[in-house]
Structure formats: structure tokens, C-alpha cells
Motif scaffolding. Structure first.
Motif, short mmCIF file in Angstrom:
data_model
loop_
_atom_site.label_atom_id
_atom_site.label_comp_id
_atom_site.label_asym_id
_atom_site.label_seq_id
_atom_site.Cartn_x
_atom_site.Cartn_y
_atom_site.Cartn_z
N LEU A 185 -7.74 3.24 23.90
CA LEU A 185 -7.44 4.16 25.01
C LEU A 185 -5.98 4.01 25.44
O LEU A 185 -5.29 5.01 25.68
CB LEU A 185 -8.37 3.88 26.18
CG LEU A 185 -9.86 4.19 25.94
CD1 LEU A 185 -10.71 3.70 27.10
CD2 LEU A 185 -10.08 5.68 25.72
N ARG A 186 -5.50 2.77 25.54
CA ARG A 186 -4.10 2.54 25.90
C ARG A 186 -3.16 3.12 24.83
O ARG A 186 -2.05 3.54 25.12
CB ARG A 186 -3.82 1.05 26.05
CG ARG A 186 -4.40 0.40 27.30
CD ARG A 186 -3.68 0.84 28.53
NE ARG A 186 -4.00 0.03 29.69
CZ ARG A 186 -3.98 0.46 30.93
NH1 ARG A 186 -3.66 1.74 31.16
NH2 ARG A 186 -4.27 -0.32 31.94
N ALA A 187 -3.62 3.13 23.58
CA ALA A 187 -2.79 3.63 22.48
C ALA A 187 -2.79 5.16 22.37
O ALA A 187 -2.10 5.71 21.52
CB ALA A 187 -3.27 3.03 21.16
N LEU A 309 -2.81 7.29 14.00
CA LEU A 309 -2.60 6.00 14.64
C LEU A 309 -2.95 4.86 13.69
O LEU A 309 -4.04 4.82 13.13
CB LEU A 309 -3.48 5.89 15.90
CG LEU A 309 -3.44 4.56 16.65
CD1 LEU A 309 -2.07 4.33 17.30
CD2 LEU A 309 -4.54 4.51 17.72
N VAL A 310 -1.99 3.95 13.51
CA VAL A 310 -2.28 2.67 12.86
C VAL A 310 -2.58 1.68 13.98
O VAL A 310 -1.74 1.45 14.85
CB VAL A 310 -1.08 2.17 12.02
CG1 VAL A 310 -1.37 0.77 11.48
CG2 VAL A 310 -0.79 3.13 10.88
N ALA A 347 -0.14 0.86 17.17
CA ALA A 347 -0.49 -0.01 18.30
C ALA A 347 -0.84 -1.37 17.73
O ALA A 347 -1.74 -1.49 16.90
CB ALA A 347 -1.66 0.57 19.09
N LEU A 348 -0.11 -2.40 18.14
CA LEU A 348 -0.30 -3.75 17.62
C LEU A 348 -0.70 -4.67 18.76
O LEU A 348 0.02 -4.79 19.75
CB LEU A 348 0.97 -4.25 16.94
CG LEU A 348 0.88 -5.63 16.27
CD1 LEU A 348 1.73 -5.66 15.00
CD2 LEU A 348 1.33 -6.75 17.21
N PHE A 349 -1.86 -5.31 18.61
CA PHE A 349 -2.39 -6.22 19.63
C PHE A 349 -2.29 -7.64 19.09
O PHE A 349 -2.79 -7.94 18.01
CB PHE A 349 -3.85 -5.87 19.91
CG PHE A 349 -4.49 -6.73 20.97
CD1 PHE A 349 -4.13 -6.60 22.30
CD2 PHE A 349 -5.47 -7.66 20.63
CE1 PHE A 349 -4.72 -7.39 23.28
CE2 PHE A 349 -6.06 -8.44 21.60
CZ PHE A 349 -5.69 -8.31 22.93
N PHE A 379 1.57 -3.80 21.84
CA PHE A 379 2.86 -3.15 21.61
C PHE A 379 2.62 -1.76 20.99
O PHE A 379 1.77 -1.60 20.12
CB PHE A 379 3.73 -3.97 20.66
CG PHE A 379 4.19 -5.29 21.23
CD1 PHE A 379 5.42 -5.41 21.85
CD2 PHE A 379 3.39 -6.42 21.13
CE1 PHE A 379 5.85 -6.61 22.37
CE2 PHE A 379 3.79 -7.63 21.65
CZ PHE A 379 5.03 -7.73 22.28
N HIS A 380 3.40 -0.79 21.44
CA HIS A 380 3.28 0.59 20.95
C HIS A 380 4.58 0.97 20.24
O HIS A 380 5.68 0.77 20.78
CB HIS A 380 3.03 1.54 22.11
CG HIS A 380 1.83 1.18 22.94
ND1 HIS A 380 0.56 1.62 22.67
CD2 HIS A 380 1.73 0.39 24.03
CE1 HIS A 380 -0.27 1.13 23.56
NE2 HIS A 380 0.40 0.38 24.41
N TYR A 381 4.46 1.54 19.05
CA TYR A 381 5.62 1.91 18.23
C TYR A 381 5.47 3.34 17.71
O TYR A 381 4.36 3.86 17.59
CB TYR A 381 5.75 0.97 17.02
CG TYR A 381 5.84 -0.50 17.34
CD1 TYR A 381 7.06 -1.11 17.58
CD2 TYR A 381 4.69 -1.28 17.39
CE1 TYR A 381 7.14 -2.46 17.85
CE2 TYR A 381 4.76 -2.64 17.67
CZ TYR A 381 5.99 -3.22 17.90
OH TYR A 381 6.06 -4.56 18.18
#
Length: 732
Positions: A185-187, A309-310, A347-349, A379-381
Motif C-alpha cells: 500500500l505504501r508503494a 512494481l518491483v 519498493a525495497l524493504f 525505500f521507493h525508487y
């Protein structure tokens, strides 16, 4: 239909996301608060939250609240509730008890006392008592005591809502299902899925992110597979209403599965892929999710796969092997993303945020989340050439030949600010100052200049709102960095850049890197070590320059206490100003060591300077026979939830208690100086009316921060003279 007081609990830092979710479910009065969301709703709305919330842990129906400052008061309060309205002697029940900053500290004892109150009520009325079942009770009672105020509720969820019912196999460190949903959801996955963008996880492990992503995209209720609910054995449960909502969810699932976008998962570990397949099958998504055993080096999306989305949670060290090279894994991930996934969002957690620099991608934004007890970052890229970064960690600055008219306007503003500040800086002998603070809305930066053996410039970008086009924001940043280098006549090695998000808790103190480069700077004759790379802040809050000077003036001949001391700069000023003794307290060993080094840098090495590593809240609760002080500096974080603390801190909520505790340790004639950087902070002067209060905000606002008058709030507190207090009491 009856209206109930309800509380949906949420994992740490996800309260706002849960409030948004409840609003989307049609609950207009949802109010975000510490630990979850309060709302009033019908039984249908309570059921709907149980069935449809992807973020909540539990849904509690509040029955009563009362003062519980002793075990006896807790017992009496629980007995006031008519439990026969909720279950009978043939039913089973369990009690879950938690307390915070309260007289009753032992959870098992509190649960036992509440259980006794329920059992005794049934025995007195019916001659029999219901049985306790801690595993799967018909009714689960929740008791939460905050500062001796108890709230008693029924747990409608029964078991934590993160247990969806599809997990058959788990990896080495599987994400909880509601945390995985929150990450998606955040992504921004719901919006990407509506446009039929693809979802791909290159390190999918047990497949939790993929399953939650598919359920979000297909509009599948996360509670659809659950077989146990806390309301099922409740006497006021409405089975007909529940079946109606359940049937509606089933219908939406069938419709949603027909419009799923492409969803793919990869992992180098064949056992992880086998486990993921079991979970995917249990979730009813065999035909919806493709799984493959494949390494990062081999990974590339199919040509017909629509960019989307990755989503990735890089594995823990034990899954890679004891001799693994985590930095190399992140480096390979970054290379694969840039080579194969142009046009995709990422989106990397991670629980290792310092390793994200190996990606050589600049994050657009980040969120703090917890995976169990581990504080992590999301982190969002955006993968494109505009978001490549140099090894220095910021985008390539433009050269003067590339400057636009706006860039030249920024250069003029920096030149103007330097000219206006130059005489003041020379007169006051100031070597570290703020040159620019978002003066022009196009360039939302804070620029701090540190003069020492050479000029160093610390630049922080205020994260732009989502409404601002990311490519445009990126271009402006490159312009600004080029202007700074050119105008201040420095090279790239002298420029340090960070993105400043809205901070919660101790986020401004969190480690960003591990360079360990410290540089000496001078302020008002005091010397300090600063660090430009490893933390969001440098170790020296420039807006507190006059606050520190005030402490130095007040400290002469007295005993000084520095609470939430950070790097001990206030202690240096107090000692430099002639304090008889100093006591510096902080929970962090890192910052206490930094404070010691700051005192040593000023040749202040005597035994009269004490350092205590401790939770300041816990320390303030000790006996009032603790040492007394002539000067106390209280500069706490606005909000803190560190796992090493016994409790949490909310400065707006807790400032009265904090100030009163400090005043117990302040000698007559002494001064407590309290400061906070919470922008909208309101001091409750009524509750502190027995004290002499002086607002010194204006006197402590330096000239270089005048554009931002809410950079901090500051007051001095003194004990009132008894005769003055008596006259006031007479007047009242």
C-alpha cells in the motif's frame, strides 16, 4: 442499529495507513491515535473491518474504562461489567492484559486479577463459573492500562488479523501478512494494479508479498480464509449479518480474479520456491502467480510484461550463508534493476538500510516500519537514468553552462544571503550557520555552512509532496547542487547531501551510513566534533546556538543536568561557563561516547563530569532523593518508540509529567530550560501554573533562522516563591 466504541490496533508506524483504510471502508469518524485507530460504528462496520482490513492487528469493542491504580481497583472495575451480556458459564474465555506507565506492571498478574473478577461474578450469580481457554476461547477479553487508566474490551478478531489462513510454509524470516500488505500500500501498488501494471518480486521467499499483492489487485478480503473469529461465541453476534458480508466478499473475489495483472516471483533458493507454491495454492492463486527458481544475474522480465512494481525484501544473512556478502547482493540487485527494469517502480524493504547505497539509485522517499522488533526502512525508487546517483550519493550537479534562469536566481539569492549575514557572522565570530532555508519554493533545501580547516556544506532536501512531478524535482535538485558548488566555491568532496523527511521519534538520530568521518568546528569558543555522512543531522543543532549560550551563562558555579543529551553540546557550554559539575544522560552509548569526545576536545576531562547511559524517562521516575541540580536542560525528541525504552514518549502528551519530574530535581533558585522542535507544540501553562514560566523563544532564535520561527520553542521554568504562590491561591 447500536453504535459501538471500537478500536482497531495497528503495527507501529502504520496508524495513519490504517486510518486511511478505514475511511475507504466508509468509516468517516476514524481517528488515528497511538497504537491504532478509534472509531464509532455499527456491528456491520465492525464486522467489515474484521473481514476487510489488510493493516489492522485486532478489532476491539470497548466495554468500559475506569481508574485502576491498584489490583483491587482493577478487580472492582472489571466486576462492574455485566459479563452475562457477552457470554455464559458454558462458554470459554481468556484475558489478555497489558499495562504502560502504571502501578500494575506484571501482565500475568494483571490478567489473573481480571480473570478472577469475571469468574467470581459468575460464581456469585450462578453458582458456577466458565472455563478459561487461552488458545481458542469463545470470548477473548482485552484489558489495557495506560497511566493507571484501564480500558476493557472484547477482541472481535479473536486472533491477530495478520494470520490470513494461507501460510503453509515460511522462510527463514517471513513477513507478517499485514506488514506485507502495508508495504504494498505504501508503494502505491493499488493504483499500479488498476492500470494493469505488473508485480514482480526477485527474492520472493515464501511469497507473502506476492499473495498480498494479488489479493489487493483482485479485491479479495484478507479475512476470507480465516476459520476462527472472536465474535463467533459472543452472545450479541449476528450470524445472518456476518453471512451477508461474507457472501458479498466471495462474490467480489470471483469478479476480481478475472482482472488480475501479471504477478511473478523469483528466488535463487529452490526450497523457498516450493514453500511459496504451497502458500500460493492455499491462497487460491495457483493460476494467478508465476514462480521461478532463478538468480538475480539471470533475471529479466519478459518483453511483453507491462512495467509496474518491483517489490523486494532482500533476504536475511542466514538464508545467504554465513560467508555471504550482503553488499554484493545489493550491488547485483541495483545492476539488475538498472539494466533490466527501466520504467519500473521499485519498493525495497530492508533491515539493513545502510546497504541501499550499493544500489546506486536515489530513493524518492522512505518509510520507517517494524518487522517484529527490527526497525526497518521502506525505500521507493524510480528506475531511469534520471535517478542514477554517483558514489557520493547525490545526483550529478549541473555545470554553470547548464544553469537555467531559475538556477541563476538561486545563485543570486545565495549571494544576497551571504552578503546580508557577513557582518553579523564576523561580529559574532560565528563559523557554522544556516545560509538558506527553502527561501525559494522551487528549491526546497536547507543549506548549512561549516567553516573549519576547509569549508564544508551540509545540504538537506525537504522531500517534495507527491503532487510534484518527480522528474522536475530531480532536475531542480541537480540545478541547486551545481549552484551551491559554484557559488560557495567548493568541490564535490566538500558537499554532503541528504533528503529530510518529516521525522517521527528518534528518526533524526538514526544511522544512515558508517563512514565515521568526524570534523572539528568552533562555536563561541567551544569546539565540537561533527559528522556529515552517518546521520541525518550533524551532531550540532545550529538553531540551538543561543540556547547553548544561555545555558553557559546560567551554569556558573552550579550543578548542571543534561537530559536526552544527544552529543553533549549543551554540556560543553555549561562546563565552559563554569559549572561545578555536569551530568549527561542519554540512552545511546554512541552519543554518550560522542559527548565524552566533545568534552575532551575542550580539555574538560575531570571526574566532575558524569555520563549516564539510561532511558531518561526511567531515570526521572527514580526516587525523589536523587541528586538535585541548579540548572537542567530538557530537550527531548517529539516522539520516541525505541525498543530499548520501557515506554513511549509523546512530547505534546507527556510534557507536563516531564517538566514536573524535572522540577522535583531542581533546587530552589534553579532554572529548568525546556526546548522542543515540535512545530505545533502547545505548552499547557494552566497545568503548570504553580511554576514561574518565561517564554524565551524569541531570545533564542538566531538571525540565520529567522525565516523559520517555529524551528524550536523554548521556555525557562523556576519554582515560585511561596508567598507569591499563596497570593495566587488566595486570588483563585
Amino acid at each position: 442499529m447500536s453504535d459501538y466504541a471500537l478500536f482497531a490496533t495497528a503495527p507501529l508506524h502504520l496508524e495513519s495507513l490504517l486510518a486511511e483504510e478505514l475511511h475507504a471502508l466508509g468509516i468517516e469518524q476514524a481517528q488515528e491515535t497511538r497504537g491504532g485507530v478509534r472509531f464509532r460504528g455499527t456491528l456491520e462496520e465492525a464486522y467489515r473491518v474484521c473481514l476487510w482490513s489488510r493493516v489492522a492487528n485486532r478489532v476491539l469493542l470497548e466495554l468500559d474504562s475506569f481508574t485502576a491504580d491498584s489490583p483491587e481497583a482493577l478487580y472492582r472495575g472489571v466486576q462492574q461489567i455485566d459479563w452475562r451480556e457477552h457470554f455464559g458459564i458454558a462458554d470459554t474465555f481468556a484475558v489478555q492484559f497489558q499495562s504502560n506507565q502504571s502501578t500494575i506492571t506484571h501482565s500475568q498478574y494483571g490478567a489473573l486479577k481480571a480473570k478472577d473478577a469475571v469468574v467470581d461474578q459468575f460464581r456469585e450469580r450462578d453458582g458456577e463459573r466458565p472455563s478459561v481457554d487461552t488458545g481458542w476461547p469463545d470470548v477473548r477479553i482485552n484489558v489495557y492500562v495506560q497511566r493507571n487508566r484501564a480500558s476493557v474490551s472484547l477482541d472481535l478478531s479473536g486472533d491477530s488479523l495478520h494470520r490470513r489462513g494461507y501460510r503453509r510454509a515460511g522462510g527463514a524470516a517471513p513477513l507478517k501478512e499485514n506488514l506485507a500488505a502495508a508495504i504494498l500500500l505504501r508503494a502505491g501498488w493499488p493504483a499500479i494494479a488498476r492500470e494493469q501494471g505488473s508485480l514482480l518480486d526477485p527474492m520472493c521467499g515464501s511469497g507473502t508479498l506476492l499473495i498480498e499483492g494479488a489479493w489487493i489487485a483482485a479485491d479479495i478480503a484478507p479475512g476470507l480464509l480465516r476459520e476462527y473469529w472472536g465474535f463467533s461465541g459472543w452472545r450479541q453476534h449476528d450470524p445472518t449479518l456476518w453471512q451477508k458480508l461474507y457472501a458479498e466478499a466471495q462474490q467480489r473475489r470471483e469478479q476480481g480474479l478475472a482482472r488480475l495483472p501479471a504477478i511473478q516471483g523469483y528466488d535463487i533458493d529452490a526450497r523457498a520456491i516450493d514453500g511459496a507454491r504451497q502458500n500460493v495454492q492455499a491462497a487460491g492463486l495457483d493460476a494467478a502467480i508465476d514462480l521461478h527458481c532463478q538468480s538475480l544475474q539471470q533475471l529479466h522480465p519478459a518483453a511483453d510484461l507491462k512495467p509496474g512494481l518491483v517489490i523486494v525484501n532482500p533476504p536475511y544473512g542466514e538464508r545467504l550463508g554465513s560467508d555471504s556478502d550482503l553488499p554484493r547482493v545489493y550491488q547485483q540487485l541495483g545492476q539488475t534493476l538498472k539494466q533490466q527494469f527501466a520504467g519500473w517502480q521499485v519498493a525495497l524493504f530492508t533491515g539493513n538500510p545502510e546497504l541501499t547505497g550499493q544500489l546506486q539509485l536515489r530513493s524518492l522517499r522512505r518509510h520507517s516500519l517494524y518487522n517484529g522488533p527490527i526497525e526497518c526502512k521502506l525505500f521507493h525508487y524510480q528506475v531511469d537514468k534520471q535517478h542514477d546517483i554517483s558514489p557520493r550519493g547525490y545526483p550529478r550537479p549541473l555545470t554553470p553552462a547548464e544553469f537555467t534562469d531559475n538556477a541563476r536566481m538561486l545563485a543570486n539569492r545565495l549571494q544576497k544571503n551571504r552578503k546580508q549575514l557577513s557582518r553579523w557572522l564576523a561580529r559574532e565570530n560565528i563559523h557554522c550557520y544556516r545560509l538558506y532555508d527553502a527561501d525559494m519554493p522551487e528549491y526546497a533545501l536547507a543549506i548549512d555552512v561549516f567553516e573549519g580547516d576547509q569549508r564544508r556544506v551540509h545540504v538537506q532536501e525537504y522531500a517534495p509532496p507527491r503532487s510534484v512531478d518527480s522528474a522536475k524535482a530531480r532536475q531542480r535538485l541537480r540545478e541547486a547542487l551545481g549552484v551551491i558548488l559554484d557559488s560557495l566555491q567548493i568541490d564535490e568532496q566538500q558537499l554532503f547531501f541528504k533528503v529530510r523527511q518529516r521525522q517521527k521519534g528518534t528518526a533524526q538520530y538514526e544511522k544512515l551510513a558508517e563512514q565515521r568521518h568526524f570534523y572539528p568546528v568552533t562555536e563561541n569558543g567551544c569546539r565540537f566534533w561533527v559528522n556529515f555522512e552517518d546521520y541525518l543531522d550533524t551532531g550540532l543543532f545550529l538553531d540551538h546556538r543561543l540556547v547553548r549560550a544561555r545555558l553557559g551563562e546560567l551554569a556558573a558555579g552550579g550543578d548542571f543536568l543534561n537530559l536526552f543529551a544527544y552529543t553533549g553540546t549543551a554540556t560543553v557550554y555549561a562546563a565552559h561557563g563554569g559549572a561545578r559539575s555536569t551530568t549527561t544522560i542519554d540512552m545511546s552509548k554512541t552519543y554518550l561516547d560522542w559527548a565524552r569526545r566533545n568534552l575532551e576536545l575542550n580539555d574538560l576531562n575531570g571526574s566532575e563530569h558524569r555520563f549516564i547511559q539510561r532511558d531518561c524517562l526511567e531515570w526521572l521516575q527514580q526516587a525523589v532523593t536523587a541528586p538535585q541540580y541548579d540548572l537542567i536542560f530538557l530537550d527531548p525528541p517529539s516522539f520516541s518508540t525505541s525498543k530499548r525504552m520501557q515506554t513511549n514518549l509523546d512530547i505534546q502528551r507527556d510534557h507536563i509529567w516531564l517538566i514536573r519530574q524535572c522540577m522535583k530535581r531542581l533546587r530552589k533558585g534553579g532554572v529548568l530550560l525546556f526546548s522542543t522542535n515540535l512545530r505545533n507544540f502547545k505548552l499547557d501553562e494552566t497545568a503548570l501554573g504553580a511554576l514561574e514560566i518565561t517564554d524565551i523563544h524569541r531570545q533564542t532564535l538566531p538571525r540565520d533562522f529567522e525565516r523559520n520561527p517555529k524551528i524550536h520553542h523554548c521556555w525557562e521554568f523556576r519554582h515560585r516563591h511561596k508567598s507569591v504562590l499563596s497570593l495566587k491561591q488566595v486570588d483563585n
